[in-house]
Design an enzyme around this catalytic site. Structure first.
Site, PDB file in Angstrom:
ATOM      1  CB  SER A 195      -0.697   0.180   1.295  1.00  0.00           C
ATOM      2  OG  SER A 195      -0.212   0.331   2.349  1.00  0.00           O
ATOM      3  CG  MET A 196      -0.449   5.117  -1.480  1.00  0.00           C
ATOM      4  SD  MET A 196      -1.208   6.432  -1.963  1.00  0.00           S
ATOM      5  CE  MET A 196      -0.034   7.821  -1.944  1.00  0.00           C
ATOM      6  CG  PHE A 197       1.733   6.301   3.460  1.00  0.00           C
ATOM      7  CD1 PHE A 197       2.419   7.624   3.173  1.00  0.00           C
ATOM      8  CD2 PHE A 197       0.343   6.401   3.136  1.00  0.00           C
ATOM      9  CE1 PHE A 197       1.710   8.616   2.265  1.00  0.00           C
ATOM     10  CE2 PHE A 197      -0.350   7.639   2.573  1.00  0.00           C
ATOM     11  CZ  PHE A 197       0.394   8.478   2.187  1.00  0.00           C
TER      12      PHE A 197
ATOM     13  CG  ASP B 132       9.022   4.372  -7.675  1.00  0.00           C
ATOM     14  OD1 ASP B 132       8.461   3.357  -6.818  1.00  0.00           O
ATOM     15  OD2 ASP B 132       9.116   5.369  -7.248  1.00  0.00           O
ATOM     16  CD  GLU B 133       4.657   5.518  -7.241  1.00  0.00           C
ATOM     17  OE1 GLU B 133       3.679   4.702  -7.398  1.00  0.00           O
ATOM     18  OE2 GLU B 133       4.912   6.163  -6.262  1.00  0.00           O
TER      19      GLU B 133
ATOM     20  CB  CYS C 172      -4.273   0.168  10.257  1.00  0.00           C
ATOM     21  SG  CYS C 172      -5.699   0.696  10.258  1.00  0.00           S
TER      22      CYS C 172
ATOM     23  CB  VAL D 263      -4.173   7.569 -12.186  1.00  0.00           C
ATOM     24  CG1 VAL D 263      -2.846   8.157 -11.987  1.00  0.00           C
ATOM     25  CG2 VAL D 263      -3.905   6.312 -12.757  1.00  0.00           C
TER      26      VAL D 263
ATOM     27  CG  LEU E  43      -0.085  11.406  -9.306  1.00  0.00           C
ATOM     28  CD1 LEU E  43       0.835  12.317 -10.294  1.00  0.00           C
ATOM     29  CD2 LEU E  43       0.469  10.143  -9.044  1.00  0.00           C
TER      30      LEU E  43
END
Length: 195
Positions: free
Chosen positions: A18-20, A89-90, A146, A166, A168
């Site tokens: 996930s993000m982060f 990346d991404e 979380c 998408v 950002l």
């Protein structure tokens, strides 16, 4: 076009989560180790990702490495000449052809390390990620924490009301959630608003 590959075995490594969750941090760590071993490294990112920098891959912790922004996966094949290692990346933002590009690089003796979101903000598999994970020799799933309960998080919950796939953003737009908290939030969001 490519370095002589007769003595080198190529491979595909995917870092997802996930993000982060530290995906980009892990990508940068692996690429810096490859450079330390005197391997020739090229790093690519989708040109649409300009959150921190146009020409660097930068983690949320501000760790950075120079990169080349590209508009399509085919550009990577043209630019990844005479290299030992390719970092991407991404990767979820690339077209479906990114899978074939990674396979071709690996078959030419190049170590390919990709990082990206495995699920979109709705909790569904994201773009080319499932196919890329299927052909990879190694898949590393990293987790965030979380923000609501402190458990391991694998979902990227969008805080804004956009329905674009998408979008950002950073902490103002997304939060990492575990399955229980994600399902609770999604159930609340699906309820009709009371008037």
């Amino acid at each position: 076009m490519f370095l002589e590959s007769s003595n080198r075995a190529g491979r595909i490594e995917v870092i997802c989560g996930s993000m982060f969750s530290g995906k980009t941090e892990e990508l940068i760590r692996r690429l810096k180790r490859a450079r330390f071993a005197n391997l020739k490294v090229e790093i690519f990112k989708p040109s649409v990702d300009t959150r921190y920098s146009k020409e660097q891959v930068i983690s949320h912790d501000s760790n950075a490495i120079p990169s080349t922004p590209v508009d399509s996966s085919e550009s990577i094949l043209l630019l990844a000449q005479d290299v030992n290692v390719v970092g991407i990346d991404e990767v979820q933002f690339f077209d479906e052809n990114i899978v074939e590009v990674c396979v071709r690089l690996a078959e030419n003796g190049i170590r390919v390390i990709c990082a990206g979101l495995d699920m979109d903000y709705t909790g569904r598999p994201f773009g080319p990620m499932p196919a890329l994970m299927a052909v990879a020799e190694e898949v590393t799933k990293v987790h965030a924490i979380c923000v609501r309960c402190g458990e391991l998080a694998q979902f990227s919950h969008r805080l804004t009301h956009s329905s674009r796939l998408v979008e950002l953003g950073e902490k103002e737009s997304y939060e990492p959630l575990c399955r229980r908290c994600f399902n609770s939030v999604m159930a609340l969001e699906e309820q009709p608003s009371s008037r």
